[in-house]
Scaffold this motif. Structure first.
Motif, mmCIF file in Angstrom:
data_model
loop_
_atom_site.group_PDB
_atom_site.id
_atom_site.type_symbol
_atom_site.label_atom_id
_atom_site.label_comp_id
_atom_site.label_asym_id
_atom_site.label_seq_id
_atom_site.Cartn_x
_atom_site.Cartn_y
_atom_site.Cartn_z
ATOM 1 N N VAL A 73 0.855 -1.186 0.000
ATOM 2 C CA VAL A 73 0.000 0.000 0.000
ATOM 3 C C VAL A 73 0.891 1.237 0.000
ATOM 4 C CG1 VAL A 73 -1.770 1.305 1.228
ATOM 5 C CG2 VAL A 73 -1.873 -1.195 1.190
ATOM 6 N N CYS A 74 0.593 2.164 -0.924
ATOM 7 C CA CYS A 74 1.384 3.392 -1.057
ATOM 8 C C CYS A 74 0.766 4.498 -0.211
ATOM 9 C CB CYS A 74 1.430 3.820 -2.528
ATOM 10 S SG CYS A 74 2.309 5.373 -2.803
ATOM 11 N N ASP A 75 1.535 5.029 0.716
ATOM 12 C CA ASP A 75 1.058 6.123 1.562
ATOM 13 C C ASP A 75 1.067 7.469 0.841
ATOM 14 O OD1 ASP A 75 0.668 4.459 3.788
ATOM 15 O OD2 ASP A 75 2.768 4.635 4.390
ATOM 16 N N ALA A 76 1.745 7.540 -0.315
ATOM 17 C CA ALA A 76 1.863 8.816 -1.022
ATOM 18 C C ALA A 76 0.667 9.108 -1.923
ATOM 19 C CB ALA A 76 3.142 8.839 -1.857
ATOM 20 N N CYS A 77 0.019 8.057 -2.465
ATOM 21 C CA CYS A 77 -1.134 8.293 -3.358
ATOM 22 C C CYS A 77 -2.339 7.429 -3.028
ATOM 23 C CB CYS A 77 -0.741 8.102 -4.825
ATOM 24 S SG CYS A 77 -0.444 6.388 -5.320
ATOM 25 N N GLY A 78 -2.211 6.485 -2.092
ATOM 26 C CA GLY A 78 -3.344 5.656 -1.690
ATOM 27 C C GLY A 78 -3.571 4.443 -2.565
ATOM 28 N N HIS A 79 -2.575 4.068 -3.377
ATOM 29 C CA HIS A 79 -2.721 2.924 -4.275
ATOM 30 C C HIS A 79 -2.279 1.647 -3.579
ATOM 31 C CE1 HIS A 79 -3.353 1.232 -8.223
ATOM 32 N NE2 HIS A 79 -2.150 0.680 -8.237
ATOM 33 N N ALA A 80 -2.986 0.554 -3.852
ATOM 34 C CA ALA A 80 -2.558 -0.767 -3.393
ATOM 35 C C ALA A 80 -2.206 -1.602 -4.611
ATOM 36 C CB ALA A 80 -3.660 -1.439 -2.577
ATOM 37 N N MET B 103 -13.093 -0.399 -13.315
ATOM 38 C CA MET B 103 -12.171 -1.253 -12.569
ATOM 39 C C MET B 103 -12.811 -1.584 -11.227
ATOM 40 S SD MET B 103 -9.929 2.038 -11.837
ATOM 41 C CE MET B 103 -10.847 2.652 -13.256
ATOM 42 N N PRO B 104 -12.374 -2.654 -10.559
ATOM 43 C CA PRO B 104 -12.938 -2.971 -9.249
ATOM 44 C C PRO B 104 -12.662 -1.866 -8.230
ATOM 45 C CG PRO B 104 -11.724 -4.839 -10.144
ATOM 46 C CD PRO B 104 -11.405 -3.661 -11.020
ATOM 47 N N ASP B 105 -13.612 -1.685 -7.347
ATOM 48 C CA ASP B 105 -13.463 -0.796 -6.198
ATOM 49 C C ASP B 105 -13.252 -1.692 -4.982
ATOM 50 O OD1 ASP B 105 -13.671 0.930 -4.074
ATOM 51 O OD2 ASP B 105 -15.701 1.632 -4.538
ATOM 52 N N VAL B 106 -12.014 -1.842 -4.567
ATOM 53 C CA VAL B 106 -11.701 -2.795 -3.514
ATOM 54 C C VAL B 106 -12.388 -2.438 -2.205
ATOM 55 C CG1 VAL B 106 -9.579 -1.646 -2.733
ATOM 56 C CG2 VAL B 106 -9.786 -4.137 -2.525
ATOM 57 N N ALA B 107 -12.699 -1.173 -2.006
ATOM 58 C CA ALA B 107 -13.405 -0.783 -0.782
ATOM 59 C C ALA B 107 -14.820 -1.343 -0.756
ATOM 60 C CB ALA B 107 -13.447 0.740 -0.660
ATOM 61 N N ALA B 108 -15.430 -1.495 -1.925
ATOM 62 C CA ALA B 108 -16.793 -2.023 -2.017
ATOM 63 C C ALA B 108 -16.828 -3.518 -2.274
ATOM 64 C CB ALA B 108 -17.555 -1.293 -3.127
ATOM 65 N N ASN B 109 -15.695 -4.083 -2.678
ATOM 66 C CA ASN B 109 -15.607 -5.524 -2.951
ATOM 67 C C ASN B 109 -14.257 -6.016 -2.435
ATOM 68 O OD1 ASN B 109 -15.939 -8.121 -3.850
ATOM 69 N ND2 ASN B 109 -15.603 -7.639 -6.003
ATOM 70 N N SER C 144 -7.802 3.331 -5.365
ATOM 71 C CA SER C 144 -8.643 4.177 -4.518
ATOM 72 C C SER C 144 -9.030 5.387 -5.358
ATOM 73 C CB SER C 144 -7.863 4.621 -3.272
ATOM 74 O OG SER C 144 -6.762 5.439 -3.659
ATOM 75 N N VAL C 145 -9.935 6.202 -4.859
ATOM 76 C CA VAL C 145 -10.276 7.434 -5.580
ATOM 77 C C VAL C 145 -9.037 8.298 -5.761
ATOM 78 C CG1 VAL C 145 -11.589 9.590 -5.461
ATOM 79 C CG2 VAL C 145 -12.700 7.425 -4.866
ATOM 80 N N SER C 146 -8.208 8.372 -4.718
ATOM 81 C CA SER C 146 -7.019 9.230 -4.808
ATOM 82 C C SER C 146 -6.021 8.704 -5.828
ATOM 83 C CB SER C 146 -6.354 9.372 -3.438
ATOM 84 O OG SER C 146 -5.946 8.122 -2.922
ATOM 85 N N LEU D 68 -4.945 9.620 2.521
ATOM 86 C CA LEU D 68 -4.918 8.884 3.782
ATOM 87 C C LEU D 68 -6.092 7.915 3.880
ATOM 88 C CD1 LEU D 68 -3.748 8.361 6.589
ATOM 89 C CD2 LEU D 68 -5.095 10.309 7.425
ATOM 90 N N ALA D 69 -7.282 8.352 3.455
ATOM 91 C CA ALA D 69 -8.465 7.497 3.498
ATOM 92 C C ALA D 69 -8.284 6.268 2.616
ATOM 93 C CB ALA D 69 -9.701 8.281 3.077
ATOM 94 N N GLY D 70 -7.726 6.468 1.410
ATOM 95 C CA GLY D 70 -7.514 5.345 0.507
ATOM 96 C C GLY D 70 -6.506 4.351 1.056
ATOM 97 N N ALA D 71 -5.402 4.848 1.580
ATOM 98 C CA ALA D 71 -4.371 3.959 2.120
ATOM 99 C C ALA D 71 -4.880 3.220 3.353
ATOM 100 C CB ALA D 71 -3.123 4.770 2.462
ATOM 101 N N THR D 72 -5.593 3.916 4.227
ATOM 102 C CA THR D 72 -6.111 3.292 5.446
ATOM 103 C C THR D 72 -7.115 2.200 5.118
ATOM 104 O OG1 THR D 72 -5.779 5.342 6.704
ATOM 105 C CG2 THR D 72 -7.318 3.724 7.620
ATOM 106 N N LYS D 73 -7.985 2.472 4.147
ATOM 107 C CA LYS D 73 -8.981 1.468 3.752
ATOM 108 C C LYS D 73 -8.303 0.224 3.201
ATOM 109 C CE LYS D 73 -13.135 -0.036 3.253
ATOM 110 N NZ LYS D 73 -13.982 -0.322 4.440
#
Length: 385
Positions: free
Chosen positions: A38-45, A199-205, A219-221, A267-272
């Protein structure tokens, strides 16, 4: 894996690791561990590359080729009828895109191009083109896409700058370099052209986080970062119209813009993403413990998709499920991991336990609507405990 696939920031240690084998979106196994960063700089996994990834998509990744009308269910209507993926994608494409009359439309990573075909049926003025990295789908294009408007493996140089609209459904999560992928789409667009990327939304799936061939978990970010770095201006990121997915519309921008993303959004994307990784650690323990506790029971698995297939892989050492249950009529009557796929109402009355292999965010509501699964004495095992 030292750098984020989106923003190139240095990655620290993995957030989630599971030993081989790993389950693909085609419900097959690859001899590869699951490792998520997980990237803390842009919220990508992101996950590590598949071994021999090009061969996998050329010869092994055969989406919806079981039959001519094979499709996937993405939800149910208010009347309880299944909503099929390509119908929903076609309707969303026509609604979200401002498609000019006579537009040249490319389906990039088209597979059978069923979504584009349905768009053309609703809009006969559209000029369809298709591209994929496998020969497996070519027969599905015949009769409605001209031969010169089909491409396999390599996009013709003459297509650069040609298209008013490009659609690319559930492709970008598979690619090693999502920025290069989006730049390729940008180069194929005419000035002012638009893309619709899903693309898949991992937060919802949450299941998407462990799919072996899904290298990117946006993530959105991180999606905003990706579009900006590739030369697009985002118009829409829709998180509600398609269950468990992002549908994003962006317009070609001839001037590169800096990503416009708030730190709180990153932060929200990375935390999720980190929370989802911890969920899978708990889910693994839950299913493993249930399989040992229920050893010898007569069991079935509800869901012949990713979640059900994953459960099957975890429990078969202790329990031999007699069947899968699924609402998808295209799966009913087939065999999945050498077990029949049945209508839920046809569950054997002798069944002791049902392992619920569904998106945990929706599982309880779906099971509540199945009277045959809400009988006294029938044990239900949920992924989330």
């Amino acid at each position: 894996m030292m750098a984020c696939r989106v923003c190139q920031a240095k990655l620290e240690k993995p957030v989630y690791e599971a030993s081989a084998p790993a389950l693909t979106s085609m419900m097959t196994f690859v001899d590869s561990p699951t490792v998520v960063y997980v990237c803390d700089a842009c919220g990508h996994a992101q996950s590590c590359d598949l071994p021999d990834v090009d061969s996998f998509y050329d010869t092994d990744y055969r989406i919806s080729l079981q039959s001519e009308d094979h499709d996937q269910i993405v939800g149910t209507s208010a009347e309880g009828d299944p909503i099929f993926r390509t119908d929903h994608q076609a309707a969303l494409g026509l609604r979200l895109l401002d498609i000019p009359q006579g537009a040249r439309v490319l389906d990039y990573g088209a597979a059978k191009a069923t979504t584009l075909r349905k768009m053309v049926q609703a809009r006969p003025d559209l000029h369809p083109h298709v591209f994929d990295v496998s020969h497996d789908y070519a027969s599905a294009w015949q009769g409605w896409v001209r031969d010169e408007d089909q491409a396999i493996y390599e996009v013709p140089a003459a297509w650069h700058g040609r298209f008013n609209i490009i659609i690319s459904h559930f492709v970008i999560e598979h690619v090693r370099d999502p920025i290069a992928f989006l730049k390729t789409l940008r180069d194929l667009l005419a000035p002012g052209g638009r893309i619709l990327v899903s693309m898949p939304d991992v937060a919802a799936n949450p299941g998407d986080m462990t799919v072996a061939d899904h290298l990117n978990h946006f993530s959105v970010s991180s999606l905003k970062y990706s579009f900006a770095l590739a030369g697009f201006t985002v118009e829409v990121i829709d998180t509600t119209a398609f269950p468990g997915a992002f549908f994003a519309v962006a317009v070609r921008n001839d001037v590169l813009e800096a990503p416009n993303v708030e730190p709180a959004e990153v932060l929200a994307g990375a935390t999720k993403a980190q929370d989802i990784c911890r969920f899978w650690e708990r889910a693994t323990r839950t299913i493993d413990e249930a399989a040992k506790r229920l050893n010898g029971c007569r069991a079935v698995i509800y869901g012949a998709g990713f979640y059900g297939s994953w459960i099957n892989s975890r429990i078969v050492a202790d329990i031999a499920p007699t069947a899968f249950l699924d609402l998808n009529p295209n799966l009913q009557g087939s065999m999945h991991f050498d077990r029949p796929v049945l209508v839920p109402a046809d569950i054997d009355e002798r069944t002791d336990v049902v392992f619920v292999g569904l998106n945990p965010l929706k599982a309880r509501a779906i099971i509540a609507g199945q009277p045959a699964l809400n009988k006294p004495g029938l044990d239900l095992v949920w992924i989330d405990g």
